[in-house]
Every structure is written in structure tokens, then in C-alpha cells.
Design a protein around this motif. Structure first.
Motif, PDB file in Angstrom:
ATOM      1  N   SER A 172     102.324 -82.356 -16.289  1.00 14.74           N
ATOM      2  CA  SER A 172     102.596 -83.786 -16.431  1.00 14.74           C
ATOM      3  C   SER A 172     102.316 -84.282 -17.841  1.00 14.74           C
ATOM      4  O   SER A 172     102.890 -85.271 -18.282  1.00 14.74           O
ATOM      5  N   THR A 173     101.432 -83.607 -18.554  1.00 14.51           N
ATOM      6  CA  THR A 173     101.100 -83.983 -19.934  1.00 14.51           C
ATOM      7  C   THR A 173     102.078 -83.317 -20.886  1.00 14.51           C
ATOM      8  O   THR A 173     102.309 -82.109 -20.801  1.00 14.51           O
ATOM      9  N   SER A 174     102.662 -84.087 -21.790  1.00 12.26           N
ATOM     10  CA  SER A 174     103.628 -83.520 -22.724  1.00 12.26           C
ATOM     11  C   SER A 174     102.944 -82.515 -23.647  1.00 12.26           C
ATOM     12  O   SER A 174     101.743 -82.611 -23.915  1.00 12.26           O
ATOM     13  N   PHE A 175     103.722 -81.555 -24.141  1.00 13.05           N
ATOM     14  CA  PHE A 175     103.162 -80.563 -25.047  1.00 13.05           C
ATOM     15  C   PHE A 175     102.648 -81.222 -26.320  1.00 13.05           C
ATOM     16  O   PHE A 175     101.676 -80.750 -26.929  1.00 13.05           O
ATOM     17  N   ALA A 176     103.264 -82.327 -26.726  1.00 10.86           N
ATOM     18  CA  ALA A 176     102.818 -83.054 -27.925  1.00 10.86           C
ATOM     19  C   ALA A 176     101.398 -83.561 -27.768  1.00 10.86           C
ATOM     20  O   ALA A 176     100.683 -83.759 -28.759  1.00 10.86           O
ATOM     21  N   ASP A 177     100.948 -83.780 -26.517  1.00  4.95           N
ATOM     22  CA  ASP A 177      99.577 -84.213 -26.263  1.00  4.95           C
ATOM     23  C   ASP A 177      98.652 -83.032 -25.964  1.00  4.95           C
ATOM     24  O   ASP A 177      97.462 -83.077 -26.277  1.00  4.95           O
ATOM     25  N   VAL A 178      99.192 -81.984 -25.344  1.00  2.00           N
ATOM     26  CA  VAL A 178      98.386 -80.793 -25.060  1.00  2.00           C
ATOM     27  C   VAL A 178      98.003 -80.079 -26.353  1.00  2.00           C
ATOM     28  O   VAL A 178      96.869 -79.607 -26.503  1.00  2.00           O
ATOM     29  N   ALA A 179      98.938 -80.018 -27.299  1.00  2.00           N
ATOM     30  CA  ALA A 179      98.722 -79.220 -28.511  1.00  2.00           C
ATOM     31  C   ALA A 179      97.518 -79.657 -29.336  1.00  2.00           C
ATOM     32  O   ALA A 179      96.638 -78.834 -29.630  1.00  2.00           O
ATOM     33  N   PRO A 180      97.401 -80.940 -29.750  1.00  2.00           N
ATOM     34  CA  PRO A 180      96.289 -81.288 -30.642  1.00  2.00           C
ATOM     35  C   PRO A 180      94.918 -81.264 -29.982  1.00  2.00           C
ATOM     36  O   PRO A 180      93.926 -80.956 -30.636  1.00  2.00           O
ATOM     37  N   LEU A 181      94.855 -81.578 -28.680  1.00  2.00           N
ATOM     38  CA  LEU A 181      93.556 -81.633 -28.023  1.00  2.00           C
ATOM     39  C   LEU A 181      93.096 -80.269 -27.527  1.00  2.00           C
ATOM     40  O   LEU A 181      91.903 -79.980 -27.498  1.00  2.00           O
ATOM     41  N   THR A 182      94.036 -79.412 -27.158  1.00  2.00           N
ATOM     42  CA  THR A 182      93.641 -78.150 -26.532  1.00  2.00           C
ATOM     43  C   THR A 182      94.264 -76.926 -27.186  1.00  2.00           C
ATOM     44  O   THR A 182      93.554 -76.033 -27.669  1.00  2.00           O
ATOM     45  N   MET A 183      95.587 -76.856 -27.215  1.00  2.00           N
ATOM     46  CA  MET A 183      96.263 -75.634 -27.646  1.00  2.00           C
ATOM     47  C   MET A 183      95.874 -75.237 -29.071  1.00  2.00           C
ATOM     48  O   MET A 183      95.515 -74.077 -29.327  1.00  2.00           O
ATOM     49  N   VAL A 184      95.930 -76.172 -30.008  1.00  2.00           N
ATOM     50  CA  VAL A 184      95.661 -75.837 -31.407  1.00  2.00           C
ATOM     51  C   VAL A 184      94.188 -75.525 -31.657  1.00  2.00           C
ATOM     52  O   VAL A 184      93.868 -74.455 -32.200  1.00  2.00           O
ATOM     53  N   PRO A 185      93.242 -76.409 -31.266  1.00  5.92           N
ATOM     54  CA  PRO A 185      91.841 -76.068 -31.549  1.00  5.92           C
ATOM     55  C   PRO A 185      91.356 -74.827 -30.806  1.00  5.92           C
ATOM     56  O   PRO A 185      90.620 -74.008 -31.373  1.00  5.92           O
ATOM     57  N   PHE A 186      91.768 -74.662 -29.546  1.00  6.85           N
ATOM     58  CA  PHE A 186      91.371 -73.452 -28.824  1.00  6.85           C
ATOM     59  C   PHE A 186      91.915 -72.215 -29.527  1.00  6.85           C
ATOM     60  O   PHE A 186      91.222 -71.207 -29.678  1.00  6.85           O
ATOM     61  N   SER A 187      93.175 -72.276 -29.960  1.00  6.23           N
ATOM     62  CA  SER A 187      93.771 -71.125 -30.645  1.00  6.23           C
ATOM     63  C   SER A 187      93.075 -70.834 -31.963  1.00  6.23           C
ATOM     64  O   SER A 187      92.613 -69.702 -32.209  1.00  6.23           O
ATOM     65  N   HIS A 188      92.993 -71.824 -32.826  1.00  3.03           N
ATOM     66  CA  HIS A 188      92.427 -71.600 -34.150  1.00  3.03           C
ATOM     67  C   HIS A 188      90.981 -71.103 -34.071  1.00  3.03           C
ATOM     68  O   HIS A 188      90.589 -70.184 -34.815  1.00  3.03           O
ATOM     69  N   LEU A 189      90.185 -71.703 -33.189  1.00  3.10           N
ATOM     70  CA  LEU A 189      88.762 -71.374 -33.169  1.00  3.10           C
ATOM     71  C   LEU A 189      88.476 -70.071 -32.421  1.00  3.10           C
ATOM     72  O   LEU A 189      87.627 -69.276 -32.849  1.00  3.10           O
ATOM     73  N   LEU A 190      89.159 -69.831 -31.307  1.00  3.09           N
ATOM     74  CA  LEU A 190      88.954 -68.554 -30.613  1.00  3.09           C
ATOM     75  C   LEU A 190      89.504 -67.388 -31.427  1.00  3.09           C
ATOM     76  O   LEU A 190      88.905 -66.306 -31.466  1.00  3.09           O
ATOM     77  N   TRP A 191      90.645 -67.583 -32.074  1.00  6.60           N
ATOM     78  CA  TRP A 191      91.160 -66.536 -32.961  1.00  6.60           C
ATOM     79  C   TRP A 191      90.158 -66.252 -34.077  1.00  6.60           C
ATOM     80  O   TRP A 191      89.891 -65.092 -34.402  1.00  6.60           O
ATOM     81  N   ALA A 192      89.631 -67.326 -34.673  1.00  5.16           N
ATOM     82  CA  ALA A 192      88.660 -67.148 -35.764  1.00  5.16           C
ATOM     83  C   ALA A 192      87.439 -66.378 -35.281  1.00  5.16           C
ATOM     84  O   ALA A 192      86.861 -65.571 -36.022  1.00  5.16           O
ATOM     85  N   ALA A 193      87.036 -66.607 -34.036  1.00  3.68           N
ATOM     86  CA  ALA A 193      85.904 -65.868 -33.475  1.00  3.68           C
ATOM     87  C   ALA A 193      86.240 -64.381 -33.341  1.00  3.68           C
ATOM     88  O   ALA A 193      85.405 -63.517 -33.611  1.00  3.68           O
ATOM     89  N   CYS A 194      87.468 -64.089 -32.918  1.00  6.10           N
ATOM     90  CA  CYS A 194      87.900 -62.690 -32.834  1.00  6.10           C
ATOM     91  C   CYS A 194      87.883 -62.038 -34.215  1.00  6.10           C
ATOM     92  O   CYS A 194      87.423 -60.898 -34.374  1.00  6.10           O
ATOM     93  N   TRP A 195      88.402 -62.745 -35.212  1.00  7.29           N
ATOM     94  CA  TRP A 195      88.420 -62.187 -36.567  1.00  7.29           C
ATOM     95  C   TRP A 195      87.005 -62.005 -37.106  1.00  7.29           C
ATOM     96  O   TRP A 195      86.725 -61.054 -37.828  1.00  7.29           O
ATOM     97  N   GLN A 196      86.122 -62.924 -36.732  1.00 10.22           N
ATOM     98  CA  GLN A 196      84.731 -62.785 -37.153  1.00 10.22           C
ATOM     99  C   GLN A 196      84.124 -61.527 -36.552  1.00 10.22           C
ATOM    100  O   GLN A 196      83.355 -60.821 -37.212  1.00 10.22           O
ATOM    101  N   GLY A 197      84.467 -61.224 -35.297  1.00  8.40           N
ATOM    102  CA  GLY A 197      83.969 -60.006 -34.672  1.00  8.40           C
ATOM    103  C   GLY A 197      84.439 -58.760 -35.398  1.00  8.40           C
ATOM    104  O   GLY A 197      83.677 -57.795 -35.561  1.00  8.40           O
TER     105      GLY A 197
END
Length: 399
Positions: free
Chosen positions: A230-255
Motif C-alpha cells: 500500500s505504501t508507494s516505493f517513493a516512500d519505502v525507499a528513503p525510510l527503509t530501502m536505502v538506509p537499510f541497504s547502504h548501512l547493512l552493505w557497509a557492515a558487510c564490507w567492514q567485515g
């Protein structure tokens, strides 16, 4: 979410989780990592172990059968798991990103409430399909569209990559809201494996991250309308998709960086004992690698804290996550981490020399370095830098 009041309990719970992850990493993921990499195969052993340990439902609220872990818990697990097998860690992290999209945005839906229960009960593995032929790498734009099909819907999408697509139990797929919608008017659609046909369109013979098994697919599915978020992707992306991706990926790279640095330090320690000295030619490189690793840790920790603060303020979270300054900082975390992981791995390779260059050496850095080079390509650094340059022209810094 239910609040855990005791700080000591929080620390204990996280320590228990990390110990569980370390055990899986040491006994299952790491022994299989070379085979996963050389054969470009899915890490069945490690993912099965994560399923058995119920580590695929950590972020799901307890009311749906999950563990209701914090985002910082996920960061710690991704960083830990990646020290043993970066492909396994990246698959686990990308799954958590999809889970978070449902947890943050669809808990009011009876269908998605039940689906969260099913994820927890069956330890389902979720993938995403946001890339697409014809959009030039822009995940905020779609060619595919949700079409009406009687009382239900249908979707056809040409995805350029679908990480672990052949092994996932469900997919979150971006598409235009309707055939008449603009390319940027997107929705997220949950496609379940039994109702989805995948036609593989490419191979996955890559430089690194070979175990993520991410070829292209033509995706076809017919599904009930309730599976459209029900939530548009334009709203999902900044609150969840982008920060979760950037930060979890960064954690993987840190490992990856942590393990590469650890191998370099052990090499230096063995050399120092052999030569009975505390001064070696690679001293400066070891110090530089440690400094870069420290910068990675500090940058990620600050970004995680800021994001958790946003999540703790649901009334204003969407507004804060869409702030231009916040978007710039998020993009910077991703680009910086993706650059530093390469630098740390390179320094470790130079320190270990031929021992690091050999694939069958206990000091081998080859897989680490090849996996690290994928970091700048996952949502291209060039694209993020172009975006940040445009945002900086209109952003007014606080004085």
C-alpha cells in the motif's frame, strides 16, 4: 515494538546472537567459502544453518513469531558473518532489507501480517528485483507495470540482476502502479515462488561476490491485488530501502576489511617472531590499514545511531529520512565504506605479499579483495556522487 528495559539484557542478547553467528561462521560458512567462491555457487550450507538457527526472522516483531531485534543488532551480525563468507553475509543482509520493508510499511495489512508469520515459521528467504532492462540502472524508474488480470493482477519484468533469485522463496519487485503510470510512479509487489515464473537470461561468472548468484531473469507472475504494498516505493525507499541497504552493505564490507586486516596482522606477528624483531617493512601499511578500518567503524556507527534515532520517532521519521542533508550523509556512508574496504584489503595484500596472493594460503587476500571491488558497483558510486552533487547545490547547511 516491545521495549527491552535492561541495558545489560540488551548486551547479553546481542552477545548471544553474535556467538551463535560466529559458530556458524567458523564451522560452516568459512570452510565452504572457497568452494562457494570458486564454483560461483549458492552457499547452501551457511544459509541452511542460518535457517535452522532462526536468523532469518530476527527483525520481525514478536507478535508475528520473530525476535524483534534492533537495527544495530542486524549491523553487528552482518559485520560478523562477513568475516567468514561475504557472499553469505550479503545474501542474509539483502534478505533483511526486504523483511524491513514489510515490517516498516505493511503491518496494517492482514495479508502481510500473515506473511510475516509465515516468514518466521518457515524461515523464508526473500530477494528483490529492483534493477530492470531499459532504465539505465535507475531503481527509481520502471518499465514494467502492474496490470489488471480479472480480479487479480499480473506483472512481467526484465530484471538485469536478481541476487540469489533461483533460491529465494519470495520477491519484492518494483513496477509502475499501472500501465498508464509514469516511470517514477512505482509500487512494491510481493511475488511468491509458487506463483512466479523465472526465466534466467544471463550467467553469474563474476570477479567477486560469486556466491550471491545474481544473473538476470525475466519475471512473470499472476497474483492477488493484496500483494501490492500500500505504501508507494517513493516512500519505502528513503525510510527503509536505502538506509537499510547502504548501512547493512557497509557492515558487510567492514567485515571483509576486518578479516583482511586480521590476516595481515597475523602475518606480521609470525614474521616478527621469526625474525625476533618488532620493526618490519610493512609496519606503515599495517598502521594505515588500521586507521582506515577505524574510520569505517566510526562512520558506520554514527550513521546507524542517526538512523535508529529516526526509527524511534515514527511521527517524524518519514520527514527526517527525506531530508536532503540526511540523504547526502547516507550516500556518503555507502561510497566511503566501498572505497575504504578496497584500501584495507589492498594494504593487507601488500603486507602479506605472495602469501596473500596465493589462493591456498592461510593469509590469502584474493577473495576479500575481489569481493570488495563489488562494493562501488552496488548502486554505482558514480550515480550516488552525481546525486549528491545535485543535492549539495540546493542544500542549505545549518550554521
Amino acid at each position: 515494538m516491545e521495549t527491552i528495559h535492561s541495558v545489560a539484557e540488551v548486551i547479553s542478547n546481542r552477545d548471544d546472537l553474535i556467538q551463535k553467528v560466529r559458530h556458524i561462521g567458523k564451522t560452516i560458512a568459512q570452510p565452504a567459502a572457497a568452494s562457494v567462491d570458486s564454483e560461483a555457487r549458492f552457499p547452501h550450507e551457511a544459509i541452511d544453518a542460518l535457517r535452522q538457527a532462526r536468523l532469518l526472522s530476527l527483525y520481525i516483531p514478536r507478535q508475528y513469531g520473530g525476535d524483534e531485534c534492533s537495527f544495530s543488532d542486524l549491523i553487528a551480525i552482518a559485520q560478523t558473518l562477513s568475516q567468514y563468507c561475504a557472499s553469505t553475509a550479503m545474501i542474509w543482509a539483502m534478505h533483511q532489507i526486504q523483511v524491513a520493508c514489510l515490517v516498516h510499511h505493511e503491518q496494517n495489512s492482514p495479508f502481510f501480517q500473515q506473511y510475516l508469520r509465515e516468514i518466521a515459521e518457515r524461515q523464508l528467504l526473500l530477494a528483490s528485483a529492483t534493477s530492470e532492462v531499459g532504465v539505465g540502472g535507475d531503481i527509481r524508474s520502471s518499465v514494467a507495470a502492474v496490470e489488471q488480470d480479472g480480479e487479480g493482477c499480473r506483472l512481467f519484468k526484465k530484471a538485469t540482476t536478481v541476487s540469489y533469485g533461483s533460491y529465494a522463496d519470495g520477491y519484492l519487485v518494483t513496477a509502475r502502479r499501472s500501465p498508464e503510470a509514469a516511470p517514477g510512479d512505482q509500487v512494491f509487489v510481493l511475488l511468491t515462488r509458487p506463483t512466479t515464473q523465472l526465466e534466467q537470461t544471463g550467467t553469474w561468472n563474476t570477479f567477486g561476490m560469486r556466491g550471491t548468484c545474481s544473473p538476470g531473469f525475466n519475471i512473470t507472475s499472476t497474483f492477488p491485488a493484496e500483494q501490492v504494498l500500500s505504501t508507494s516505493f517513493a516512500d519505502v525507499a528513503p525510510l527503509t530501502m536505502v538506509p537499510f541497504s547502504h548501512l547493512l552493505w557497509a557492515a558487510c564490507w567492514q567485515g571483509i576489511a576486518i578479516d583482511a586486516f586480521s590476516r595481515a596482522r597475523k602475518f606480521m606477528q609470525a614474521k616478527a617472531r621469526q625474525l625476533r624483531t618488532t620493526s618490519l617493512p610493512g609496519d606503515g601499511r599495517l598502521v594505515e590499514a588500521n586507521s582506515n578500518l577505524q574510520l569505517m567503524r566510526a562512520t558506520l556507527a554514527t550513521a546507524v545511531q542517526e538512523y535508529e534515532d529516526i526509527l524511534r520517532d515514527p511521527e517524524h521519521s518519514a520527514e527526517k529520512a527525506s531530508d536532503i542533508g540526511y540523504s547526502i550523509r547516507q550516500n556518503n556512508v555507502k561510497t566511503l565504506a566501498s572505497q575504504l574496504v578496497i584500501q584495507v584489503a589492498q594494504q593487507a595484500l601488500y603486507i602479506c605479499g605472495m602469501a596473500g596472493y596465493k589462493e591456498d594460503s592461510p593469509f590469502s587476500i584474493g577473495r576479500h579483495l575481489r569481493d570488495a571491488y563489488s562494493a562501488s558497483l552496488m548502486i554505482s558510486n558514480d550515480r550516488l556522487n552525481t546525486t549528491n552533487a545535485a543535492l549539495l547545490l540546493v542544500h542549505k547547511e545549518e550554521e
